[in-house]
Motif scaffolding. Structure first.
Motif, PDB file in Angstrom:
ATOM      1  N   LEU A  81       0.840  -1.201   0.000  1.00 34.39           N
ATOM      2  CA  LEU A  81       0.000   0.000   0.000  1.00 34.39           C
ATOM      3  C   LEU A  81       0.874   1.250   0.000  1.00 34.39           C
ATOM      4  N   ASP A  98       2.846   1.404  -3.595  1.00 39.01           N
ATOM      5  CA  ASP A  98       2.089   1.572  -4.834  1.00 39.01           C
ATOM      6  C   ASP A  98       1.031   2.672  -4.790  1.00 39.01           C
ATOM      7  N   TYR A  99       0.628   3.114  -3.611  1.00 39.41           N
ATOM      8  CA  TYR A  99      -0.520   4.020  -3.551  1.00 39.41           C
ATOM      9  C   TYR A  99      -0.310   5.286  -2.724  1.00 39.41           C
ATOM     10  N   CYS A 105      -4.471   7.861  -0.797  1.00 37.15           N
ATOM     11  CA  CYS A 105      -3.926   6.498  -0.835  1.00 37.15           C
ATOM     12  C   CYS A 105      -5.035   5.459  -0.806  1.00 37.15           C
ATOM     13  N   ARG A 151      -7.289   5.520  -4.039  1.00 34.61           N
ATOM     14  CA  ARG A 151      -6.598   4.944  -5.202  1.00 34.61           C
ATOM     15  C   ARG A 151      -6.704   3.420  -5.167  1.00 34.61           C
ATOM     16  N   TYR A 152      -6.432   2.870  -3.995  1.00 32.62           N
ATOM     17  CA  TYR A 152      -6.501   1.408  -3.860  1.00 32.62           C
ATOM     18  C   TYR A 152      -7.927   0.885  -4.032  1.00 32.62           C
ATOM     19  N   ASP A 174      -8.988   0.839  -7.593  1.00 36.07           N
ATOM     20  CA  ASP A 174      -8.366  -0.272  -8.328  1.00 36.07           C
ATOM     21  C   ASP A 174      -9.065  -1.600  -8.047  1.00 36.07           C
TER      22      ASP A 174
END
Length: 452
Positions: free
Chosen positions: A292, A295-296, A338, A341-342, A345
């Motif tokens: 996490l 990537d985010y 953060c 975004r996750y 996805d």
């Protein structure tokens, strides 16, 4: 004259379904002036009348007046002819036989599929009326109301086939309802019967096998509709405690089951993204705190120019790297970015939401609704303070940072008992006194985030 409208009575079997959607609309009666009679509403030809009526006074003097000959009464209208069907005369509603034009009086009459009651003087009963010692209901056009849910001057009433209010329990379409003594279905109300409590939803259906919120408190009604007390309820794969009053309690003794994710050793300065990982794990996502963060999590480093240190706003970015000693902290904006975004996805409809400023009662309400609350405290839960370091933000202003931050997740609160519990990326599950927690939480700006 009254123009006939189609009136559809609700049967008892379908009445409550209609109550769910909307209250039945009344049918408006047309009340034109008797001096301007619409075409086709009167007979222009002289009806068959008795010799006595033929010998009545000059008809010119009877225009717009009742004419009674023997036991029969008619209403003569200007221009000739007699009223037929329904008519409003001087505020009263009357019915005249379309063929003989005789006024109905003293009893029940049936017109089409509907029943009416004409008084001895002729006017039809409307609204709530007393007849032979019994209360009956009629609409504004005189139709007798029965066998369904109807709107009356006493409110919405469910009437049986005899026009009497239905009282007590009623099962319809797989659901249970309760009709009060006034004939009104209970809605958004409690009923106590035999020492048990039942709750009826806004549409009148008894709540069963579900949670309901009333007055800011949550209650659980089992499959039989009975409110549960002093027990642990398992719903949605989680356990919930309700007290002796049936109210949901999310306290340190019965906290939300938020899993602990340890920030160390991978993220020594990544308590914020790790606390967020705990929230995501609670909501069923299996991402690691390191993935996490990598990537985010939005992050930026410092840069030097002209002997001055420039850096990002911690509200929007993690300052430095949470994986090493260059890491500082981030605040709500970066965590919300953060998380979302996750979640995007993953195709999830859940979203992180800023609830900063939440007081103890609001935190409690979020917990009772099943939302753990991420909050910002100080490193090591030490007294609040500011660092001596300063840096310049992109807008040219100078930022005065905290000595540091520590993020953790509130899992339970007992305001009366003065306790609050956490899932803490650094210390695991633990409890603090509210007197210790509150000053630091307030000094940090009451920063808080939930996912819902």
């Amino acid at each position: 004259m009254i123009l006939k409208n189609v009136f559809r009575r609700l049967s008892v079997a379908s009445a409550l379904a209609a109550f769910l959607l909307a209250s039945p609309a009344g049918v408006s009666a047309v009340d034109p002036s008797l001096l301007l009679v619409p075409p086709g509403t009167v007979s222009e030809e002289a009806p068959d009348v008795s010799e006595e009526e033929k010998n009545a006074p000059d008809t010119a003097e009877l225009e717009g007046r009742f004419v009674t000959v023997g036991e029969n009464t008619r209403f003569r209208i200007k221009g000739g002819g007699y009223a037929e069907g329904f008519a409003r005369i001087e505020g009263g509603l009357y019915y005249f036989d379309p063929d003989s034009h005789k006024m109905a009086h003293s009893g029940w009459l049936t017109v089409g599929d509907d029943r009416y009651y004409a008084t001895e003087e002729g006017p039809l009963l409307t609204g709530r009326s007393e007849l032979d010692g019994e209360t009956l209901y009629f609409d504004e056009e005189g139709r007798w109301l029965s066998d369904g849910l109807v709107e009356t001057e006493d409110g919405s009433l469910l009437l049986d086939e005899n026009g009497r209010p239905v009282i007590g329990w009623l099962e319809r379409d797989g659901g249970w309802y309760y009709i009060s003594e006034s004939g009104r279905p209970l809605a958004s109300e409690w009923l106590q019967e035999g020492g048990r409590w039942y709750y009826f939803l806004e549409d009148g259906r008894m709540a069963a096998g579900r949670w309901v919120e009333d007055g800011g408190e949550w209650y659980y009604l089992n499959g039989g509709g009975v409110m549960q007390v002093d027990t642990v309820i398992t719903t949605g794969g989680r356990e919930w405690y309700v007290d002796y009053n049936g109210q949901l309690q999310v306290t340190p003794a019965h906290p939300l089951d938020v899993p602990v994710v340890r920030q160390a050793p991978a993220l020594p300065n990544g308590c914020e993204v790790t606390a967020l990982t705990e929230l995501l794990r609670y909501n069923g996502f299996s991402i690691s705190h390191t993935a996490l963060s990598r990537d985010y999590l939005p992050r930026q480093h410092f840069r030097w120019s002209g002997g001055r240190m420039y850096g990002p706003d911690p509200y929007d970015y993690f300052v430095g790297n949470p994986e090493d000693d260059t890491g500082w902290y981030c605040l709500e904006g970066a965590i919300i970015t953060c998380a979302n975004r996750y979640l995007s996805d993953q195709g999830s409809s859940l979203r992180a939401e800023k609830v900063s400023g939440a007081d103890l009662e609001q935190i409690e309400s979020y917990l009772k609704a099943g939302y753990p609350v991420m909050v910002w405290m100080t490193p090591g839960l030490k007294p609040f303070g500011y660092s001596s370091v300063r840096w310049t933000l992109p807008d040219g202003s100078t930022y005065k940072p905290y000595i540091g931050t520590h993020a953790l997740v509130v899992t339970g609160i007992d305001i009366a008992g003065g306790k609050i519990s956490f899932s803490d990326p650094a210390r695991g599950k633990h409890t603090l006194t509210i007197d210790f927690f509150l000053p630091i939480y307030e000094a940090m700006g009451k920063r808080a985030v939930i996912i819902r």
